[in-house]
Design a protein around this motif. Structure first.
Motif, PDB file in Angstrom:
ATOM      1  N   ASP A 239      39.345  26.936  25.489  1.00  0.00           N
ATOM      2  CA  ASP A 239      38.764  27.505  26.706  1.00  0.00           C
ATOM      3  C   ASP A 239      39.003  29.014  26.743  1.00  0.00           C
ATOM      4  O   ASP A 239      39.844  29.527  27.480  1.00  0.00           O
ATOM      5  CB  ASP A 239      39.381  26.829  27.939  1.00  0.00           C
ATOM      6  N   TRP A 240      38.220  29.747  25.949  1.00  0.00           N
ATOM      7  CA  TRP A 240      38.393  31.193  25.855  1.00  0.00           C
ATOM      8  C   TRP A 240      37.994  31.902  27.146  1.00  0.00           C
ATOM      9  O   TRP A 240      38.476  33.005  27.427  1.00  0.00           O
ATOM     10  CB  TRP A 240      37.583  31.747  24.681  1.00  0.00           C
ATOM     11  N   THR A 241      37.122  31.291  27.934  1.00  0.00           N
ATOM     12  CA  THR A 241      36.736  31.891  29.212  1.00  0.00           C
ATOM     13  C   THR A 241      37.941  32.055  30.123  1.00  0.00           C
ATOM     14  O   THR A 241      38.122  33.097  30.763  1.00  0.00           O
ATOM     15  CB  THR A 241      35.665  31.032  29.901  1.00  0.00           C
ATOM     16  N   THR A 242      38.777  31.020  30.179  1.00  0.00           N
ATOM     17  CA  THR A 242      39.988  31.100  30.999  1.00  0.00           C
ATOM     18  C   THR A 242      40.964  32.138  30.445  1.00  0.00           C
ATOM     19  O   THR A 242      41.624  32.851  31.211  1.00  0.00           O
ATOM     20  CB  THR A 242      40.668  29.724  31.072  1.00  0.00           C
ATOM     21  N   ILE A 243      41.048  32.233  29.122  1.00  0.00           N
ATOM     22  CA  ILE A 243      41.918  33.240  28.506  1.00  0.00           C
ATOM     23  C   ILE A 243      41.477  34.651  28.915  1.00  0.00           C
ATOM     24  O   ILE A 243      42.301  35.479  29.328  1.00  0.00           O
ATOM     25  CB  ILE A 243      41.906  33.102  26.974  1.00  0.00           C
ATOM     26  N   LEU A 244      40.179  34.919  28.818  1.00  0.00           N
ATOM     27  CA  LEU A 244      39.656  36.229  29.219  1.00  0.00           C
ATOM     28  C   LEU A 244      39.858  36.465  30.712  1.00  0.00           C
ATOM     29  O   LEU A 244      40.134  37.587  31.141  1.00  0.00           O
ATOM     30  CB  LEU A 244      38.173  36.320  28.861  1.00  0.00           C
ATOM     31  N   PHE A 245      39.717  35.412  31.507  1.00  0.00           N
ATOM     32  CA  PHE A 245      39.947  35.522  32.945  1.00  0.00           C
ATOM     33  C   PHE A 245      41.374  35.983  33.230  1.00  0.00           C
ATOM     34  O   PHE A 245      41.606  36.852  34.068  1.00  0.00           O
ATOM     35  CB  PHE A 245      39.676  34.170  33.608  1.00  0.00           C
ATOM     36  N   PHE A 246      42.338  35.428  32.517  1.00  0.00           N
ATOM     37  CA  PHE A 246      43.732  35.806  32.729  1.00  0.00           C
ATOM     38  C   PHE A 246      44.004  37.233  32.283  1.00  0.00           C
ATOM     39  O   PHE A 246      44.757  37.963  32.935  1.00  0.00           O
ATOM     40  CB  PHE A 246      44.665  34.838  31.990  1.00  0.00           C
ATOM     41  N   ILE A 247      43.409  37.643  31.172  1.00  0.00           N
ATOM     42  CA  ILE A 247      43.587  39.022  30.717  1.00  0.00           C
ATOM     43  C   ILE A 247      43.079  39.987  31.788  1.00  0.00           C
ATOM     44  O   ILE A 247      43.746  40.970  32.151  1.00  0.00           O
ATOM     45  CB  ILE A 247      42.858  39.241  29.381  1.00  0.00           C
ATOM     46  N   GLY A 248      41.897  39.714  32.315  1.00  0.00           N
ATOM     47  CA  GLY A 248      41.361  40.547  33.387  1.00  0.00           C
ATOM     48  C   GLY A 248      42.186  40.483  34.646  1.00  0.00           C
ATOM     49  O   GLY A 248      42.373  41.487  35.350  1.00  0.00           O
ATOM     50  N   LEU A 249      42.727  39.295  34.934  1.00  0.00           N
ATOM     51  CA  LEU A 249      43.518  39.113  36.146  1.00  0.00           C
ATOM     52  C   LEU A 249      44.797  39.945  36.115  1.00  0.00           C
ATOM     53  O   LEU A 249      45.185  40.550  37.127  1.00  0.00           O
ATOM     54  CB  LEU A 249      43.866  37.627  36.305  1.00  0.00           C
ATOM     55  N   PHE A 250      45.441  40.010  34.960  1.00  0.00           N
ATOM     56  CA  PHE A 250      46.648  40.840  34.833  1.00  0.00           C
ATOM     57  C   PHE A 250      46.326  42.314  35.077  1.00  0.00           C
ATOM     58  O   PHE A 250      47.081  43.027  35.734  1.00  0.00           O
ATOM     59  CB  PHE A 250      47.274  40.661  33.452  1.00  0.00           C
ATOM     60  N   ILE A 251      45.204  42.760  34.534  1.00  0.00           N
ATOM     61  CA  ILE A 251      44.822  44.170  34.699  1.00  0.00           C
ATOM     62  C   ILE A 251      44.481  44.467  36.151  1.00  0.00           C
ATOM     63  O   ILE A 251      44.901  45.488  36.715  1.00  0.00           O
ATOM     64  CB  ILE A 251      43.640  44.510  33.768  1.00  0.00           C
ATOM     65  N   VAL A 252      43.718  43.574  36.800  1.00  0.00           N
ATOM     66  CA  VAL A 252      43.357  43.769  38.207  1.00  0.00           C
ATOM     67  C   VAL A 252      44.604  43.753  39.096  1.00  0.00           C
ATOM     68  O   VAL A 252      44.730  44.564  40.027  1.00  0.00           O
ATOM     69  CB  VAL A 252      42.359  42.681  38.659  1.00  0.00           C
ATOM     70  N   SER A 253      45.535  42.867  38.808  1.00  0.00           N
ATOM     71  CA  SER A 253      46.763  42.791  39.597  1.00  0.00           C
ATOM     72  C   SER A 253      47.568  44.079  39.477  1.00  0.00           C
ATOM     73  O   SER A 253      48.104  44.585  40.478  1.00  0.00           O
ATOM     74  CB  SER A 253      47.613  41.597  39.141  1.00  0.00           C
ATOM     75  N   GLU A 254      47.647  44.615  38.255  1.00  0.00           N
ATOM     76  CA  GLU A 254      48.364  45.866  38.053  1.00  0.00           C
ATOM     77  C   GLU A 254      47.663  47.011  38.785  1.00  0.00           C
ATOM     78  O   GLU A 254      48.313  47.884  39.377  1.00  0.00           O
ATOM     79  CB  GLU A 254      48.466  46.176  36.555  1.00  0.00           C
ATOM     80  N   GLY A 255      46.333  47.012  38.751  1.00  0.00           N
ATOM     81  CA  GLY A 255      45.585  48.027  39.474  1.00  0.00           C
ATOM     82  C   GLY A 255      45.789  47.946  40.968  1.00  0.00           C
ATOM     83  O   GLY A 255      45.912  48.966  41.662  1.00  0.00           O
ATOM     84  N   ALA A 256      45.826  46.715  41.495  1.00  0.00           N
ATOM     85  CA  ALA A 256      46.061  46.533  42.921  1.00  0.00           C
ATOM     86  C   ALA A 256      47.450  47.014  43.323  1.00  0.00           C
ATOM     87  O   ALA A 256      47.644  47.568  44.412  1.00  0.00           O
ATOM     88  CB  ALA A 256      45.888  45.061  43.294  1.00  0.00           C
ATOM     89  N   LEU A 257      48.418  46.842  42.421  1.00  0.00           N
ATOM     90  CA  LEU A 257      49.775  47.301  42.700  1.00  0.00           C
ATOM     91  C   LEU A 257      49.856  48.827  42.652  1.00  0.00           C
ATOM     92  O   LEU A 257      50.430  49.467  43.543  1.00  0.00           O
ATOM     93  CB  LEU A 257      50.744  46.681  41.688  1.00  0.00           C
ATOM     94  N   GLU A 258      49.274  49.436  41.627  1.00  0.00           N
ATOM     95  CA  GLU A 258      49.326  50.890  41.462  1.00  0.00           C
ATOM     96  C   GLU A 258      48.558  51.626  42.558  1.00  0.00           C
ATOM     97  O   GLU A 258      48.939  52.706  42.982  1.00  0.00           O
ATOM     98  CB  GLU A 258      48.761  51.270  40.091  1.00  0.00           C
ATOM     99  N   SER A 259      47.461  51.040  43.018  1.00  0.00           N
ATOM    100  CA  SER A 259      46.622  51.716  44.002  1.00  0.00           C
ATOM    101  C   SER A 259      47.159  51.601  45.422  1.00  0.00           C
ATOM    102  O   SER A 259      46.669  52.274  46.326  1.00  0.00           O
ATOM    103  CB  SER A 259      45.208  51.131  43.960  1.00  0.00           C
ATOM    104  N   GLY A 260      48.143  50.727  45.636  1.00  0.00           N
ATOM    105  CA  GLY A 260      48.697  50.547  46.965  1.00  0.00           C
ATOM    106  C   GLY A 260      48.030  49.456  47.772  1.00  0.00           C
ATOM    107  O   GLY A 260      48.394  49.211  48.933  1.00  0.00           O
ATOM    108  N   VAL A 261      47.044  48.767  47.167  1.00  0.00           N
ATOM    109  CA  VAL A 261      46.342  47.699  47.881  1.00  0.00           C
ATOM    110  C   VAL A 261      47.307  46.571  48.249  1.00  0.00           C
ATOM    111  O   VAL A 261      47.266  46.025  49.356  1.00  0.00           O
ATOM    112  CB  VAL A 261      45.177  47.156  47.032  1.00  0.00           C
TER     113      VAL A 261
END
Length: 312
Positions: A239-261
């Motif tokens: 299930d590579w779709t889920t793998i890619l989803f998690f990779i994107g999710l980690f990046i989005v989470s880090e962005g949300a943390l850095e941006s103050g959201v």
């Protein structure tokens, strides 16, 4: 593109332990599907069940049991087409079986870190010692209670669908095992991994073997080594779709943390310093943004506002 993270920050935010763990688990599940084992198992359940009530119980129990050790995403993805195929094998309504599958993988996956992605995130990101023992100790009892409560509920919901199971496509179950060697290899590895998870929790073994990620990756590597001509099929079916989803999710989470959201969001949520606060936040947010993104986003909030509660 928006400059919230640099490329290096984005890459470093990806938890490679989680990604490697998921790829390894999905590889084992894929091998069981490609080998025909899931189809074989489902057909054996079908021909041995005389009534829909018994078939619902077996699908529910089997999916709950398998999702203990394999990700619920993998079990749901592999078993759904198998259950749908039962429509041409027998004169039955598959709707109760799909509900049994949905309840089974959801409930069964709660008890161990490898059962679902959000459990895996919590086990690896929180830094809790002996996660398999802790999960089993606190989450296995409510899992058993949920199993005992849900089956009667399923029977009540589908009380008008308790007809006899009439088989229309009669065949030998062994015919569905297209690659017995691959099936036996995957089952053997799975049966070895489960006790090893707990053994490495209990005993202080070499740090290269202690993380469950290493053990699961070794198991997946053996499957690729021994799968022969089906190696490409196993890899393609992951299930590579889920793998890619998690990779994107980690990046989005880090962005949300850095941006103050995340800090802004935390002001509208109960403080994660109490069990009730964490429970209410999880209950509300998981209905809005789904459970995996909720866990990925909320763990940094818990670190910022009440970091000690992650390990207590």
């Amino acid at each position: 593109m928006l400059g919230i993270l640099t490329p290096n920050q984005a890459l470093s935010s990806i938890n490679l332990d989680v990604i490697l763990f998921l790829i390894s688990l999905f590889t084992i599940s894929s091998a069981l599907e490609v080998s025909g084992f899931f189809s074989y198992l489902a057909y054996r359940l079908l021909i041995s069940s005389r009534s829909m009530g018994r078939l619902i119980l077996r699908i529910f129990g089997l999916s709950a049991l398998l999702s203990l050790a394999l990700s619920n995403d993998g079990i749901a993805g592999s078993f759904t087409p198998v259950i749908v195929s039962m429509r041409r094998q027998a004169r039955i309504n598959i709707k109760p079986l799909l509900y049994a599958l949905a309840f089974g993988v959801t409930i069964g996956s709660v008890a161990l870190p490898v059962g679902n992605p959000q459990n895996l995130l919590i086990a690896l990101e929180s830094g809790m010692p002996k996660p398999f023992i802790v999960f089993a100790l606190y989450l296995l009892p409510p899992t058993i209670i949920n199993v005992l409560v849900t089956y009667p509920l399923l029977l009540f919901l589908f009380r008008n669908n308790n007809d006899d199971v009439v088989i229309e496509e009669v065949r030998r179950p062994e015919e569905l095992l297209v690659n017995r060697r691959l099936a036996y290899t995957a089952i053997t590895i799975l049966l070895i991994l489960i006790p090893l998870y707990f053994i490495t929790d209990i005993f202080n073994i070499s740090p290269y073997l202690t993380p469950p990620v290493t053990l699961t990756f070794m198991g997946a590597s053996i499957i690729y080594l021994l799968s022969g001509g089906d190696r490409r099929s196993v890899a393609h079916n992951v299930d590579w779709t889920t793998i890619l989803f998690f990779i994107g999710l980690f990046i989005v989470s880090e962005g949300a943390l850095e941006s103050g959201v995340l800090n802004a969001l935390a002001h509208y949520l109960p403080q994660p310093t109490t069990l009730l606060g964490v429970f209410i936040s999880g209950l509300l947010l998981s209905q809005v943004i789904s459970n995996v993104p909720m866990v990925a986003l909320y763990i940094p909030i818990m670190r910022e506002l009440g970091g000690s509660c992650l390990t207590t």
